[in-house]
Design an enzyme around this catalytic site. Structure first.
Site, PDB file in Angstrom:
ATOM      1  NE  ARG A 138     -11.098  -9.653  -2.380  1.00  0.00           N
ATOM      2  CZ  ARG A 138     -11.496  -8.522  -3.320  1.00  0.00           C
ATOM      3  NH1 ARG A 138     -11.665  -9.204  -4.590  1.00  0.00           N
ATOM      4  NH2 ARG A 138     -11.483  -7.631  -2.880  1.00  0.00           N
TER       5      ARG A 138
ATOM      6  CE  LYS B 232      -4.024  -1.666   2.734  1.00  0.00           C
ATOM      7  NZ  LYS B 232      -5.214  -1.214   1.537  1.00  0.00           N
TER       8      LYS B 232
END
Ligand code: BES
Ligand code: MN
Ligand code: ZN
Length: 524
Positions: free
Chosen positions: A376, A302
């Site tokens: 996920r 990130k």
């Protein structure tokens, strides 16, 4: 890479566990004018109309309240407050007026806002006790028990502070603020039903405080082991059965998707299962939380701006543990299983690479195109694991996508369901608590965005509808039971000056659990 290296000391662990105590609540039918109390809280409407409690005070003080309000010192806006000293004729040492807004638009939401404003003001005032005359107002026909429950929850939650890691000031001021006991004033006698409502509200606030503490703890303290230890502590307190699956156990079960996320971290993955058996002979409700204790993005690193906020990437897990705390406190007559996939998403020599393919516990294979779409990957194995409980329903809670923040902002959680009535029920729980979620689609057409050339699916759906495709990914693992998913990326924490965890979606989830408990055949 052992647990020993993972447990590198930080010097702050022990203090961090102590949280600011929440106030104790009681109910009383004492009169607001004659009650001896350090602080009395009463509501007034923005057009100058007084609530019954404020009228009593106004009469006792020969119109002092009305006179003050005429001068316009109470700021406009629901929840603004004005502190008055030495109100003649009143036995209270101070009177805090709370703006309820316009009487015509006084509904659930303004009730919540007014309570929140009062609770915030209470936290700033140095009074050990307070008496609150705010539940005897008409709120869209809601019963008194409802008003009491939400008043207790919001007043306690508004006083929440996370200041444990700050060095205590010599004068002791830091921890002394905030009332230790709060009395909710009623115009009628308290009944056992009203006491229950009060206890429920206080319990929800306590669960929220745990959720907020876990969120606010830094990543160097709240790591997967810490979440596991918190679950064990809940087990000791409430008699829950707690099982912690270690890396090897997870590998045996085939949870290679979840394991792929934690590979490069010195903190080994933990798969946490907490069981409450409240009976009722019904299938359990399973809650699953995303517990990424820090999300660097992994190799798909990130950008650095606000990266500290990624310590909040375990807020789904914190919400599940907070909900379990409430279930335990209230001994709800339900079977509830809390599951947390606890991992740290780090880059490193052993990290998952973009393009890697893993097999999930379900047998479905996944091409990991972006290691930052890790939530996920953890949740899908938890969803498969949940099948063994033959659940009544499964709800997962996750700070899953930045796209959800773009879609709904920080006010509203994203709500997905493969079952219409479950989705509607959760939606209503959000509306009824002010912890709102908005229903989002899971239509099959979106599934095409998850196509992969090299596996059954990719973990990346592209930029359009990023929150929806993340939910569609999860739906592929949740086909065997009624399931709902809450994307809380925007609602679980706030940034900026008030940076911190919000405790959401614990109000929504606890409302759901309470409703299910109230219709349980085992209800005592
Ligand atoms: N934890 C983030 C989502 C997030 C973003 C939570 C902002 C709170 C605030 C999640 O793991 C993530 O990185 N999602 C990616 C997915 C993308 C790579 C498909 C995102 O939202 O950018
Ligand atoms: Mn991520
Ligand atoms: Zn994440």
């Amino acid at each position: 890479m052992t647990d020993a290296t993972a447990a590198r000391p930080t010097g702050v662990e022990t203090e961090l566990r102590q949280t600011h105590p929440l106030p104790k609540f009681s109910l009383s039918d004492a009169s607001p004018a004659t009650l001896r109390t350090p602080l009395l809280v009463a509501g007034v409407y923005s057009d100058g109309t007084l609530t019954a409690a404020a009228q009593t005070l106004d009469a006792a003080s020969r119109g002092r309240l009305s006179a003050v309000l005429k001068r316009g010192d109470l700021e406009p806006g629901v929840g603004s407050t004005l502190l008055l000293y030495d109100v003649p004729g009143a036995s209270a040492q101070r009177v805090l007026l709370v703006n309820l807004g316009a009487p015509r638009d006084f509904h659930e939401h303004s009730f919540f806002k007014a309570l929140y404003g009062a609770g915030k003001a209470l936290g700033r005032i140095r009074a050990d006790e307070g008496s609150i005359a705010l539940v005897d107002v008409e709120v869209s026909g809601r019963p008194l028990a409802w008003r009491i429950m939400h008043a207790a929850r919001i007043l306690a939650d508004a006083g929440y502070r996370f200041d444990a890691p700050k060095q205590a000031k010599d004068d002791g001021t830091q921890r002394s603020r905030g009332a230790r006991s709060l009395t909710l004033l009623l115009s009628s006698k308290a009944t056992p039903g009203l006491e229950t409502a009060m206890r429920r509200g206080a319990a929800v606030a306590a669960g929220m405080a745990l959720t907020r503490d876990l969120g606010n703890l830094p990543g160097n303290v709240c790591n997967p082991e810490y979440l596991a230890e918190t679950a064990r502590a809940l087990g000791r307190t409430y008699g829950f059965e707690v099982e912690i699956l270690e890396r090897e156990d997870m590998a045996k079960l085939g949870m290679f998707s979840a394991l792929s996320v934690g590979r490069a971290s010195d903190h080994p993955c933990k798969f946490i299962v907490v069981k409450h058996e409240g009976g009722g002979g019904r299938a359990p409700i399973v809650l699953i939380g995303k517990g990424v204790t820090f999300d660097t993005g992994g190799v798909s690193l990130k950008p650095g701006d606000d990266l500290d906020m990624m310590k909040y990437d375990m807020c789904g897990a914190a919400g599940v543990l907070g909900a379990m705390d409430i279930v335990g406190r209230l001994e709800l007559p339900l079977d509830v299983v809390g599951i947390v996939g606890a991992v740290e998403n780090m880059p490193g020599g052993n990290a998952t690479r973009p393009g890697d393919v893993v097999r999930s516990m379900s047998g479905q294979t996944i091409e990991i195109l972006n290691t930052d779409a890790e939530g996920r990957l953890v949740l899908c194995d938890a969803l498969t694991y949940a099948e063994r409980f033959e659940p009544e329903c499964v709800i997962d809670i996750a700070t899953l996508t930045g796209a959800c923040v773009i879609a709904l902002g920080t006010q509203t959680s994203g709500l997905y369901a493969n079952d219409e009535s479950l989705g509607e029920e959760l939606f209503q729980c959000g509306m009824d608590t002010g912890d709102r979620a908005w229903r989002m689609p899971l239509w099959d057409e979106y599934q095409e965005q998850l196509r992969s050339n090299f596996a059954d699916m990719s973990n990346l759906g592209g930029r359009p509808a990023g929150s929806v495709t993340a939910a569609c990914f999860l739906a592929r693992f949740a086909g065997n039971y009624p399931w709902a998913h809450l994307d809380i990326a925007g609602t679980a924490s706030v940034g900026g000056d008030a940076k911190g965890a919000t405790g959401r979606p614990v109000p929504l989830i606890s409302e759901f659990l309470l409703r299910r408990a109230d219709r349980s055949p085992a209800r005592s």
